[in-house]
Design a protein around this motif. Structure first.
Motif, PDB file in Angstrom:
ATOM      1  N   LYS A 266      69.616   7.798  60.097  1.00 12.57           N
ATOM      2  CA  LYS A 266      70.797   7.426  59.309  1.00 12.57           C
ATOM      3  C   LYS A 266      70.420   6.792  57.978  1.00 12.57           C
ATOM      4  O   LYS A 266      70.885   5.717  57.619  1.00 12.57           O
ATOM      5  CB  LYS A 266      71.721   6.521  60.113  1.00 12.57           C
ATOM      6  N   VAL A 267      69.570   7.492  57.254  1.00 15.02           N
ATOM      7  CA  VAL A 267      69.123   7.027  55.943  1.00 15.02           C
ATOM      8  C   VAL A 267      70.263   7.228  54.941  1.00 15.02           C
ATOM      9  O   VAL A 267      70.910   8.279  54.921  1.00 15.02           O
ATOM     10  CB  VAL A 267      67.868   7.812  55.495  1.00 15.02           C
ATOM     11  N   LEU A 268      70.501   6.229  54.123  1.00 18.03           N
ATOM     12  CA  LEU A 268      71.543   6.318  53.102  1.00 18.03           C
ATOM     13  C   LEU A 268      71.162   7.358  52.052  1.00 18.03           C
ATOM     14  O   LEU A 268      69.975   7.551  51.767  1.00 18.03           O
ATOM     15  CB  LEU A 268      71.730   4.962  52.430  1.00 18.03           C
ATOM     16  N   PRO A 269      72.154   8.013  51.463  1.00 13.21           N
ATOM     17  CA  PRO A 269      71.849   9.039  50.453  1.00 13.21           C
ATOM     18  C   PRO A 269      70.993   8.524  49.293  1.00 13.21           C
ATOM     19  O   PRO A 269      70.142   9.237  48.782  1.00 13.21           O
ATOM     20  CB  PRO A 269      73.235   9.471  49.955  1.00 13.21           C
ATOM     21  N   ARG A 270      71.208   7.283  48.895  1.00 14.96           N
ATOM     22  CA  ARG A 270      70.430   6.752  47.765  1.00 14.96           C
ATOM     23  C   ARG A 270      68.962   6.554  48.133  1.00 14.96           C
ATOM     24  O   ARG A 270      68.100   6.525  47.267  1.00 14.96           O
ATOM     25  CB  ARG A 270      71.024   5.435  47.282  1.00 14.96           C
ATOM     26  N   ASP A 271      68.651   6.406  49.421  1.00 18.34           N
ATOM     27  CA  ASP A 271      67.280   6.183  49.876  1.00 18.34           C
ATOM     28  C   ASP A 271      66.632   7.449  50.439  1.00 18.34           C
ATOM     29  O   ASP A 271      65.468   7.445  50.812  1.00 18.34           O
ATOM     30  CB  ASP A 271      67.257   5.100  50.962  1.00 18.34           C
ATOM     31  N   ARG A 272      67.386   8.522  50.513  1.00 19.46           N
ATOM     32  CA  ARG A 272      66.932   9.737  51.190  1.00 19.46           C
ATOM     33  C   ARG A 272      65.715  10.368  50.516  1.00 19.46           C
ATOM     34  O   ARG A 272      64.776  10.791  51.193  1.00 19.46           O
ATOM     35  CB  ARG A 272      68.080  10.730  51.276  1.00 19.46           C
ATOM     36  N   THR A 273      65.698  10.439  49.201  1.00 21.43           N
ATOM     37  CA  THR A 273      64.579  11.076  48.495  1.00 21.43           C
ATOM     38  C   THR A 273      63.273  10.346  48.771  1.00 21.43           C
ATOM     39  O   THR A 273      62.253  10.976  49.071  1.00 21.43           O
ATOM     40  CB  THR A 273      64.854  11.117  46.984  1.00 21.43           C
ATOM     41  N   ASP A 274      63.305   9.026  48.670  1.00 20.73           N
ATOM     42  CA  ASP A 274      62.096   8.252  48.956  1.00 20.73           C
ATOM     43  C   ASP A 274      61.653   8.448  50.403  1.00 20.73           C
ATOM     44  O   ASP A 274      60.457   8.581  50.691  1.00 20.73           O
ATOM     45  CB  ASP A 274      62.329   6.766  48.691  1.00 20.73           C
ATOM     46  N   TYR A 275      62.618   8.463  51.320  1.00 17.12           N
ATOM     47  CA  TYR A 275      62.314   8.646  52.735  1.00 17.12           C
ATOM     48  C   TYR A 275      61.663  10.007  52.963  1.00 17.12           C
ATOM     49  O   TYR A 275      60.650  10.112  53.668  1.00 17.12           O
ATOM     50  CB  TYR A 275      63.594   8.519  53.565  1.00 17.12           C
ATOM     51  N   LEU A 276      62.245  11.054  52.367  1.00 17.02           N
ATOM     52  CA  LEU A 276      61.699  12.402  52.558  1.00 17.02           C
ATOM     53  C   LEU A 276      60.305  12.525  51.949  1.00 17.02           C
ATOM     54  O   LEU A 276      59.413  13.134  52.557  1.00 17.02           O
ATOM     55  CB  LEU A 276      62.637  13.443  51.949  1.00 17.02           C
ATOM     56  N   ASN A 277      60.111  11.957  50.765  1.00 19.69           N
ATOM     57  CA  ASN A 277      58.777  12.003  50.144  1.00 19.69           C
ATOM     58  C   ASN A 277      57.747  11.280  51.004  1.00 19.69           C
ATOM     59  O   ASN A 277      56.626  11.766  51.190  1.00 19.69           O
ATOM     60  CB  ASN A 277      58.813  11.400  48.744  1.00 19.69           C
ATOM     61  N   HIS A 278      58.115  10.129  51.526  1.00 17.16           N
ATOM     62  CA  HIS A 278      57.208   9.370  52.390  1.00 17.16           C
ATOM     63  C   HIS A 278      56.899  10.163  53.669  1.00 17.16           C
ATOM     64  O   HIS A 278      55.739  10.220  54.113  1.00 17.16           O
ATOM     65  CB  HIS A 278      57.817   8.008  52.742  1.00 17.16           C
TER      66      HIS A 278
ATOM     67  N   LYS B  26      52.856  30.240  53.947  1.00 17.75           N
ATOM     68  CA  LYS B  26      52.749  28.875  53.424  1.00 17.75           C
ATOM     69  C   LYS B  26      54.121  28.309  53.106  1.00 17.75           C
ATOM     70  O   LYS B  26      54.406  27.145  53.394  1.00 17.75           O
ATOM     71  CB  LYS B  26      51.875  28.852  52.169  1.00 17.75           C
ATOM     72  N   ARG B  27      54.977  29.124  52.502  1.00 17.44           N
ATOM     73  CA  ARG B  27      56.328  28.677  52.155  1.00 17.44           C
ATOM     74  C   ARG B  27      57.123  28.341  53.420  1.00 17.44           C
ATOM     75  O   ARG B  27      57.846  27.357  53.469  1.00 17.44           O
ATOM     76  CB  ARG B  27      57.050  29.754  51.346  1.00 17.44           C
ATOM     77  N   ARG B  28      56.992  29.163  54.451  1.00 13.12           N
ATOM     78  CA  ARG B  28      57.704  28.907  55.705  1.00 13.12           C
ATOM     79  C   ARG B  28      57.237  27.593  56.334  1.00 13.12           C
ATOM     80  O   ARG B  28      58.046  26.814  56.825  1.00 13.12           O
ATOM     81  CB  ARG B  28      57.508  30.061  56.678  1.00 13.12           C
ATOM     82  N   ALA B  29      55.929  27.351  56.307  1.00 12.48           N
ATOM     83  CA  ALA B  29      55.401  26.101  56.866  1.00 12.48           C
ATOM     84  C   ALA B  29      55.954  24.904  56.094  1.00 12.48           C
ATOM     85  O   ALA B  29      56.332  23.888  56.687  1.00 12.48           O
ATOM     86  CB  ALA B  29      53.881  26.116  56.828  1.00 12.48           C
ATOM     87  N   GLU B  30      56.031  25.008  54.772  1.00 15.83           N
ATOM     88  CA  GLU B  30      56.588  23.930  53.958  1.00 15.83           C
ATOM     89  C   GLU B  30      58.069  23.718  54.254  1.00 15.83           C
ATOM     90  O   GLU B  30      58.546  22.590  54.355  1.00 15.83           O
ATOM     91  CB  GLU B  30      56.384  24.243  52.468  1.00 15.83           C
ATOM     92  N   GLN B  31      58.808  24.808  54.420  1.00 16.87           N
ATOM     93  CA  GLN B  31      60.228  24.694  54.745  1.00 16.87           C
ATOM     94  C   GLN B  31      60.432  24.012  56.096  1.00 16.87           C
ATOM     95  O   GLN B  31      61.337  23.186  56.250  1.00 16.87           O
ATOM     96  CB  GLN B  31      60.885  26.078  54.776  1.00 16.87           C
TER      97      GLN B  31
ATOM     98  N   ASP C 153      54.572  13.038  52.836  1.00 15.77           N
ATOM     99  CA  ASP C 153      53.217  12.525  52.584  1.00 15.77           C
ATOM    100  C   ASP C 153      52.525  12.151  53.895  1.00 15.77           C
ATOM    101  O   ASP C 153      51.322  12.394  54.074  1.00 15.77           O
ATOM    102  CB  ASP C 153      53.268  11.298  51.667  1.00 15.77           C
ATOM    103  N   ALA C 154      53.287  11.578  54.828  1.00 13.49           N
ATOM    104  CA  ALA C 154      52.714  11.198  56.124  1.00 13.49           C
ATOM    105  C   ALA C 154      52.279  12.439  56.905  1.00 13.49           C
ATOM    106  O   ALA C 154      51.218  12.450  57.538  1.00 13.49           O
ATOM    107  CB  ALA C 154      53.726  10.388  56.926  1.00 13.49           C
ATOM    108  N   ILE C 155      53.076  13.479  56.852  1.00 13.70           N
ATOM    109  CA  ILE C 155      52.720  14.721  57.549  1.00 13.70           C
ATOM    110  C   ILE C 155      51.475  15.336  56.905  1.00 13.70           C
ATOM    111  O   ILE C 155      50.577  15.808  57.600  1.00 13.70           O
ATOM    112  CB  ILE C 155      53.906  15.715  57.528  1.00 13.70           C
ATOM    113  N   ALA C 156      51.400  15.319  55.579  1.00  8.97           N
ATOM    114  CA  ALA C 156      50.235  15.879  54.876  1.00  8.97           C
ATOM    115  C   ALA C 156      48.979  15.072  55.203  1.00  8.97           C
ATOM    116  O   ALA C 156      47.885  15.642  55.317  1.00  8.97           O
ATOM    117  CB  ALA C 156      50.481  15.887  53.374  1.00  8.97           C
TER     118      ALA C 156
END
Length: 79
Positions: free
Chosen positions: A58-70, A39-44, A73-76
């Motif tokens: 080319k997401v800016l560092p300030r927007d990266r967290t929101d981008y990664l969370n989105h 499970k951990r490997r799949a998450e990684q 969530d889309a993959i889930a």
């Protein structure tokens, strides 16, 4: 003062570079923990895919967290 700077420079050069967390290898884990390791490997892998996507977009560092969370969530939602 000069010896202190010299010692500090040597200490910085002697430090090992920081590495990213390696992917978990379920075959090298005790059998009772293998399911959790898978499970951990799949998450990684999902996290790395989203990070690569963020780099390509080319997401800016300030927007990266929101981008990664989105992205995660889309993959889930697809699964």
């Amino acid at each position: 003062m000069r010896p202190v700077i010299f010692i500090a420079a040597i200490a910085l050069l002697a430090m090992a570079p920081a590495r990213a967390q390696p992917l978990v290898d379920p075959s090298k884990v005790a059998p009772e923990f293998r399911e959790a390791a898978e499970k951990r490997r799949a998450e990684q892998i999902r996290q790395r895919e989203c990070a690569l996507k963020a780099d390509l977009d080319k997401v800016l560092p300030r927007d990266r967290t929101d981008y990664l969370n989105h992205c995660l969530d889309a993959i889930a939602a697809k699964q």
